[in-house]
Design a protein around this motif. Structure first.
Motif, PDB file in Angstrom:
ATOM      1  N   PHE A  29     -91.209 112.828   4.264  1.00 23.65           N
ATOM      2  CA  PHE A  29     -90.598 111.520   4.034  1.00 23.65           C
ATOM      3  C   PHE A  29     -89.491 111.591   2.983  1.00 23.65           C
ATOM      4  O   PHE A  29     -88.989 110.562   2.544  1.00 23.65           O
ATOM      5  N   ASP A  30     -89.108 112.816   2.599  1.00 21.48           N
ATOM      6  CA  ASP A  30     -88.053 112.970   1.615  1.00 21.48           C
ATOM      7  C   ASP A  30     -86.693 112.927   2.293  1.00 21.48           C
ATOM      8  O   ASP A  30     -86.588 112.837   3.509  1.00 21.48           O
ATOM      9  N   GLY A  31     -85.646 113.001   1.516  1.00 24.89           N
ATOM     10  CA  GLY A  31     -84.282 112.979   2.052  1.00 24.89           C
ATOM     11  C   GLY A  31     -83.711 111.582   2.054  1.00 24.89           C
ATOM     12  O   GLY A  31     -84.430 110.600   2.264  1.00 24.89           O
ATOM     13  N   PRO A  32     -82.393 111.460   1.879  1.00 25.52           N
ATOM     14  CA  PRO A  32     -81.761 110.132   1.756  1.00 25.52           C
ATOM     15  C   PRO A  32     -81.994 109.242   2.964  1.00 25.52           C
ATOM     16  O   PRO A  32     -82.282 108.045   2.811  1.00 25.52           O
ATOM     17  N   GLN A  33     -81.850 109.787   4.181  1.00 27.65           N
ATOM     18  CA  GLN A  33     -81.984 108.948   5.377  1.00 27.65           C
ATOM     19  C   GLN A  33     -83.393 108.392   5.502  1.00 27.65           C
ATOM     20  O   GLN A  33     -83.590 107.204   5.775  1.00 27.65           O
TER      21      GLN A  33
END
Length: 412
Positions: free
Chosen positions: A280-284
């Protein structure tokens, strides 16, 4: 067996420079129609998609060729996801494919519904050729080595690089010559009729209906222990699919199955708890936290009567992996039937999947082992007709399968 590594160029002479024209507007598509109409020969066809990148399996490039002419590379995206009058031409003319089953769904999205086709990959399978990918068959039969460097590329990218267009053109530039080499060999083996029946079946086949519960295909769904966790997985899958469709991105590229399963297992109720889960990481994905939390909250608020069951929609028989434990007679007949089909395939030098779909074999085995049919031959033919087996398949498999069930009944 070849020791060549995956992705390595098959042996053979270097191909001549790729000759093609690139078309990305409706006026150009009109010229393509005129060029195809000038020949009465079958039209070689291939499709490039952005599988695993975009949401759908639509065509981002359509490659065409008639004998003796350059390839025609048609971009259906730029004119508005259309090929205009070209759809009618390709629906009416005989087409030449390599692995038609992969391309037909994409063509149908463009309004192209072929009425006649020849498939050189299918011909290779009927000839018992071990490696039937296009590069391998062109290497073996035409002595030309084609690199398959861009098969997994993002074909939705614009502009398309020149090297990619060369690669795409080669997918149709040698198809007519390949067909001229392999089709006569079917005649020599007496298999042309089988081959043509399979080509007709590809034309006549309709897309399979959508799965009743597609979310149940989540990887490792069986690791979830209770109905509440299943509900979370279902709602997360549905949210992911909706957002992926809106953004035209492959669902697993948006959020991996492993992340969906772990969130369903844990049941996070806050932003920080959700973002602590791998995947669930990352900018999007961070920007979509509200979507994921809303799906989880909805699942946690469902009453017991709205929770999914551990078992999916009822099927005629349980998964065959459970037969040895729960239905040993069905498992025993399945083993004997598989041996019969394997022996027949070995005698013919072709793969078993051509003779009969595994799902068809399991369906017949289940009915034969769990019922008491008045006539085993009648039951077998009933299942084969129901499963749309072709006449050549029925003729070849009936004897071995009836012998298999005879042996099974003799000891059961």
């Amino acid at each position: 067996m070849s020791g060549r590594r995956r992705g390595e160029t098959p042996p053979g002479a270097a191909p001549p420079p790729a000759e093609y024209e690139f078309i990305d507007d409706l006026s150009g598509i009109g010229a393509v129609v005129d060029a195809l109409d000038a020949s009465s020969e079958p039209i070689a066809v291939d499709v490039e998609r952005a599988s695993g990148i975009r949401y759908s399996e639509r065509a981002f490039l359509l490659q065409l060729r008639v004998p003796g002419e350059p390839a025609l590379l048609v971009d259906p995206e730029t004119p508005g996801r259309t090929v205009g009058p070209l759809a009618t031409v390709l629906s009416e003319r005989p087409l030449l494919f390599h692995a038609a089953s992969q391309d037909l769904p994409s063509l149908r999205e463009l309004g192209i519904h072929p009425t006649s086709l020849v498939d050189t990959e299918l011909a290779g399978r009927f000839l018992g050729i071990e490696r039937v990918n296009l590069a391998a068959m062109i290497s073996e039969h035409l002595g030309i080595g084609l690199a398959k460097a861009h098969s997994a590329a993002d074909w939705s990218r614009r502009p398309l690089p020149a090297a990619w267009l060369d690669y795409a053109a080669y997918d149709v530039l040698f198809l007519h010559e390949l067909a001229d080499e392999v089709l006569p060999r079917l005649d020599a083996l007496g298999r042309r009729e089988w081959f043509e029946a399979e080509c007709r079946h590809l034309v006549d086949s309709v897309p399979a209906p959508a799965a009743a519960d597609p979310w149940r295909r989540l990887t490792r769904l069986s690791s979830l222990r209770d109905a509440r966790q299943l509900a979370r997985a279902r709602e997360l899958w549905m949210a992911r699919d909706r957002v992926a469709a809106e953004r035209d991105i492959a669902p697993k590229r948006l959020l991996a199955d492993a992340a969906v399963i772990e969130a369903a297992r844990v049941g996070p109720t806050s932003r920080s708890a959700l973002l602590a889960i791998d995947g669930f990481d990352g900018p999007q994905r961070r920007r979509l936290v509200g979507e994921w939390l809303a799906a989880l909250e909805w699942a946690d608020g469902l009453g017991r009567e709205d929770l999914p069951t551990r078992q999916g929609p009822p099927a005629e028989h349980p998964p065959h992996a459970s037969w040895k434990r729960n239905e040993p007679e069905a498992a025993a007949l399945l083993d004997v039937a598989r041996e019969a089909i394997a022996a027949l395939a070995d005698d013919l030098g072709i793969d078993q999947g051509l003779l009969l779909k595994p799902s068809t074999l399991r369906l017949w085995v289940w009915r034969a082992a769990t019922t008491t049919p008045a006539d085993d031959a009648e039951l077998l033919h009933e299942v084969l007709r129901e499963e749309e087996a072709r006449e050549w398949q029925i003729e070849l498999t009936t004897g071995p399968l009836l012998e298999a069930v005879r042996r099974f009944r003799a000891v059961s």
